[in-house]
Scaffold this motif. Structure first.
Motif, PDB file in Angstrom:
ATOM      1  N   HIS A  37      53.180  35.068 -85.748  1.00 55.20           N
ATOM      2  CA  HIS A  37      53.455  36.013 -86.984  1.00 55.20           C
ATOM      3  C   HIS A  37      53.251  37.411 -87.531  1.00 55.20           C
ATOM      4  O   HIS A  37      53.721  37.811 -88.086  1.00 55.20           O
ATOM      5  CB  HIS A  37      53.244  34.951 -88.151  1.00 55.20           C
ATOM      6  CG  HIS A  37      54.005  33.732 -88.916  1.00 55.20           C
ATOM      7  ND1 HIS A  37      54.114  32.583 -89.586  1.00 55.20           N
ATOM      8  CD2 HIS A  37      55.334  33.003 -87.902  1.00 55.20           C
ATOM      9  CE1 HIS A  37      54.748  31.399 -89.638  1.00 55.20           C
ATOM     10  NE2 HIS A  37      55.365  31.891 -88.849  1.00 55.20           N
ATOM     11  N   PHE A  40      54.735  39.488 -85.814  1.00 55.55           N
ATOM     12  CA  PHE A  40      56.190  40.150 -86.043  1.00 55.55           C
ATOM     13  C   PHE A  40      55.944  40.818 -87.028  1.00 55.55           C
ATOM     14  O   PHE A  40      56.529  42.184 -87.100  1.00 55.55           O
ATOM     15  CB  PHE A  40      57.223  38.608 -86.426  1.00 55.55           C
ATOM     16  CG  PHE A  40      57.988  39.138 -87.559  1.00 55.55           C
ATOM     17  CD1 PHE A  40      59.463  39.025 -86.855  1.00 55.55           C
ATOM     18  CD2 PHE A  40      58.256  38.820 -88.789  1.00 55.55           C
ATOM     19  CE1 PHE A  40      61.091  39.892 -87.402  1.00 55.55           C
ATOM     20  CE2 PHE A  40      59.451  39.017 -89.152  1.00 55.55           C
ATOM     21  CZ  PHE A  40      60.561  39.204 -88.341  1.00 55.55           C
ATOM     22  N   TYR A  41      55.919  41.116 -88.174  1.00 60.52           N
ATOM     23  CA  TYR A  41      55.120  41.536 -89.076  1.00 60.52           C
ATOM     24  C   TYR A  41      54.376  42.888 -88.960  1.00 60.52           C
ATOM     25  O   TYR A  41      55.561  43.954 -89.281  1.00 60.52           O
ATOM     26  CB  TYR A  41      54.069  40.991 -90.562  1.00 60.52           C
ATOM     27  CG  TYR A  41      54.812  39.693 -90.616  1.00 60.52           C
ATOM     28  CD1 TYR A  41      56.103  40.178 -91.733  1.00 60.52           C
ATOM     29  CD2 TYR A  41      54.445  38.244 -90.719  1.00 60.52           C
ATOM     30  CE1 TYR A  41      57.034  39.398 -92.707  1.00 60.52           C
ATOM     31  CE2 TYR A  41      55.458  37.711 -91.181  1.00 60.52           C
ATOM     32  CZ  TYR A  41      56.101  37.445 -92.291  1.00 60.52           C
ATOM     33  OH  TYR A  41      57.086  37.519 -92.909  1.00 60.52           O
ATOM     34  N   PHE A  43      55.332  44.425 -85.588  1.00 64.57           N
ATOM     35  CA  PHE A  43      56.023  45.173 -84.880  1.00 64.57           C
ATOM     36  C   PHE A  43      57.314  46.037 -85.621  1.00 64.57           C
ATOM     37  O   PHE A  43      58.377  46.391 -85.747  1.00 64.57           O
ATOM     38  CB  PHE A  43      56.740  44.325 -84.015  1.00 64.57           C
ATOM     39  CG  PHE A  43      55.855  44.349 -82.628  1.00 64.57           C
ATOM     40  CD1 PHE A  43      55.539  45.917 -82.122  1.00 64.57           C
ATOM     41  CD2 PHE A  43      55.328  43.569 -82.625  1.00 64.57           C
ATOM     42  CE1 PHE A  43      54.866  46.152 -80.833  1.00 64.57           C
ATOM     43  CE2 PHE A  43      54.147  43.202 -81.166  1.00 64.57           C
ATOM     44  CZ  PHE A  43      54.416  44.642 -80.464  1.00 64.57           C
ATOM     45  N   THR A  44      57.620  45.089 -87.198  1.00 63.65           N
ATOM     46  CA  THR A  44      58.883  45.055 -88.308  1.00 63.65           C
ATOM     47  C   THR A  44      57.969  46.120 -88.834  1.00 63.65           C
ATOM     48  O   THR A  44      59.326  46.250 -90.182  1.00 63.65           O
ATOM     49  CB  THR A  44      59.386  43.825 -88.336  1.00 63.65           C
ATOM     50  OG1 THR A  44      58.247  42.910 -89.290  1.00 63.65           O
ATOM     51  CG2 THR A  44      59.779  43.229 -87.256  1.00 63.65           C
ATOM     52  N   SER A  45      56.601  46.426 -89.393  1.00 60.25           N
ATOM     53  CA  SER A  45      55.985  46.883 -90.120  1.00 60.25           C
ATOM     54  C   SER A  45      56.768  47.720 -90.676  1.00 60.25           C
ATOM     55  O   SER A  45      57.333  48.709 -92.159  1.00 60.25           O
ATOM     56  CB  SER A  45      54.864  47.326 -90.446  1.00 60.25           C
ATOM     57  OG  SER A  45      54.183  47.281 -88.861  1.00 60.25           O
ATOM     58  N   TRP A  47      59.993  49.617 -89.702  1.00 58.42           N
ATOM     59  CA  TRP A  47      60.849  49.585 -90.569  1.00 58.42           C
ATOM     60  C   TRP A  47      60.583  48.813 -92.006  1.00 58.42           C
ATOM     61  O   TRP A  47      61.548  49.350 -93.186  1.00 58.42           O
ATOM     62  CB  TRP A  47      62.449  48.838 -90.007  1.00 58.42           C
ATOM     63  CG  TRP A  47      63.206  48.510 -89.964  1.00 58.42           C
ATOM     64  CD1 TRP A  47      64.721  49.251 -90.410  1.00 58.42           C
ATOM     65  CD2 TRP A  47      63.787  47.214 -91.259  1.00 58.42           C
ATOM     66  NE1 TRP A  47      65.789  48.530 -91.009  1.00 58.42           N
ATOM     67  CE2 TRP A  47      65.324  47.682 -91.701  1.00 58.42           C
ATOM     68  CE3 TRP A  47      63.552  46.388 -92.264  1.00 58.42           C
ATOM     69  CZ2 TRP A  47      66.031  46.836 -92.897  1.00 58.42           C
ATOM     70  CZ3 TRP A  47      63.896  45.769 -92.730  1.00 58.42           C
ATOM     71  CH2 TRP A  47      64.830  45.879 -92.986  1.00 58.42           C
ATOM     72  N   ILE A  48      60.154  48.247 -92.091  1.00 57.04           N
ATOM     73  CA  ILE A  48      60.325  47.129 -93.591  1.00 57.04           C
ATOM     74  C   ILE A  48      59.808  48.544 -94.551  1.00 57.04           C
ATOM     75  O   ILE A  48      60.121  48.364 -95.498  1.00 57.04           O
ATOM     76  CB  ILE A  48      58.898  46.144 -93.216  1.00 57.04           C
ATOM     77  CG1 ILE A  48      60.244  45.086 -93.048  1.00 57.04           C
ATOM     78  CG2 ILE A  48      58.648  45.174 -95.021  1.00 57.04           C
ATOM     79  CD1 ILE A  48      58.666  43.443 -92.548  1.00 57.04           C
ATOM     80  N   PHE A  51      62.215  50.613 -95.474  1.00 57.27           N
ATOM     81  CA  PHE A  51      63.025  50.028 -96.075  1.00 57.27           C
ATOM     82  C   PHE A  51      63.023  49.727 -97.784  1.00 57.27           C
ATOM     83  O   PHE A  51      63.867  50.435 -98.655  1.00 57.27           O
ATOM     84  CB  PHE A  51      63.780  48.565 -95.969  1.00 57.27           C
ATOM     85  CG  PHE A  51      64.339  47.648 -96.055  1.00 57.27           C
ATOM     86  CD1 PHE A  51      66.283  48.068 -96.183  1.00 57.27           C
ATOM     87  CD2 PHE A  51      64.364  47.225 -96.943  1.00 57.27           C
ATOM     88  CE1 PHE A  51      66.925  47.446 -97.047  1.00 57.27           C
ATOM     89  CE2 PHE A  51      65.302  46.124 -97.701  1.00 57.27           C
ATOM     90  CZ  PHE A  51      66.794  46.211 -98.106  1.00 57.27           C
TER      91      PHE A  51
END
Length: 332
Positions: A37, A40-41, A43-45, A47-48, A51
């Motif tokens: 978890h 995941f957060y 690597f996607t932070s 984009w998040i 966004f």
């Protein structure tokens, strides 16, 4: 000192040198889940964060503006509730511009899909210099919209454009391409000029069609058109659905009428030919020519809701004709 008196941490066997790394399987399941978890957060932070700051934030701000009389400059504004929405529902200019945008979408999207698919079929064949042809046909799609607008504005200029130059060779009088009623055709030609983007997506879908099916159809005596209609198109249906949805969203938000206008400024937006005065031109005029930020924000939110409804209708109407190799609703 007896063995029982030795601390447990000392008595516990240590991993051998060279193989001392703890394997992931030796860790507790909860620890591994937490690590996944966090990864995941992590690597996607980016984009998040982007966004939230660049999409959700501006949308929320525009929603708040749609309930005010803010003009972008003056600090004197007031909360008016749903007055902006009631005004746009009774504004004939809004409905006329929306109907023109809808007609443009219903015309341009099928034409661009058919043109892109046709080009993809051609460049998918084993022809000489196939890579060069693919590159040349795709190049117009990477031209920025402002550049494309300037190109078409120059080509279809009444006095010095190449289009009227060709007509003069055949003794035909010059045509005012950028005025009514021809302005709409210039926009359609600009859309077809950038069909290379649709071509690339369709080409990727064509290369994913199993060759065994085409060979089986050929052995059974099916013609090329029957094979294309009964095998290729059904297997391309998810790609065509994607292009229809994204094309519809892009077409109702096009700003090409403004780019080819004689005076592409906030003051000149109201001089756009009537056939090209679509919904986004109305929004642009309300924002930058008239300074009605609250009313223009309400227009954008209405467009957002209409796009959601249209997208849902497209998915609902095509649910029985779109073929997926894997069921998109299947549980993993």
């Amino acid at each position: 000192m007896t063995v029982s008196q030795i601390p447990e941490a000392v008595r516990r066997p240590r991993p051998a040198i060279g193989g001392g790394a703890v394997r992931s399987g030796d860790l507790p399941r909860t620890s591994m889940t937490a690590r996944r978890h966090r990864a995941f957060y992590l690597f996607t932070s980016p984009w998040i964060v982007g966004f939230l700051l660049l999409t959700v934030g501006p949308m929320a701000y525009a929603l708040w503006l749609s309930f005010t009389t803010f003009d972008g400059i003056s600090p004197h504004w007031s909360y008016v509730g749903f007055d902006n929405y009631r005004e746009l529902l009774s504004d004939p200019v809004t409905w006329d511009s929306l109907s023109r945008a809808g007609v443009f979408a219903l015309t341009s999207v099928p034409l661009s899909i058919v043109a892109g698919l046709g080009l993809a079929v051609l460049v998918n064949r084993p022809i000489r210099a196939r890579g060069l042809w693919r590159t040349l046909l795709y190049l117009p799609a990477v031209v920025p919209p402002v550049g494309a607008g300037l190109v078409f504005k120059t080509l279809f200029n009444r006095d010095s454009g190449a289009a009227n130059g060709v007509l003069n060779l055949f003794g035909i009088d010059a045509v005012a391409w950028l005025d009514d009623p021809y302005a709409r055709y210039v926009i359609l030609m600009a859309v077809l000029w950038g069909a290379g983007n649709v071509m690339i997506i369709s080409l990727a879908g064509l290369q994913d069609v199993p060759r065994e099916l085409h060979e089986a159809a050929r052995i059974d005596g099916a013609s090329a058109w029957r094979t294309f209609r009964s095998i290729t198109v059904p297997l391309l249906s998810p790609v065509l659905l994607f292009q229809a949805v994204t094309g519809m969203i892009a077409s109702v938000q096009t700003i090409m009428p403004l780019l080819i206008a004689p005076n592409p400024t906030p003051a000149g937006v109201t001089a756009i030919p009537q056939t090209n005065y679509m919904y986004m031109m109305h929004v642009f005029a309300e924002y930058f020519a008239l300074g009605r930020y609250g009313y223009a924000s309400a227009l954008l939110w209405v467009l957002f809701v209409l796009i959601l409804i249209a997208t849902g209708l497209i998915f609902r109407l095509t649910s029985g004709v779109v073929f997926y190799n894997v069921d998109p609703e299947a549980k993993k």
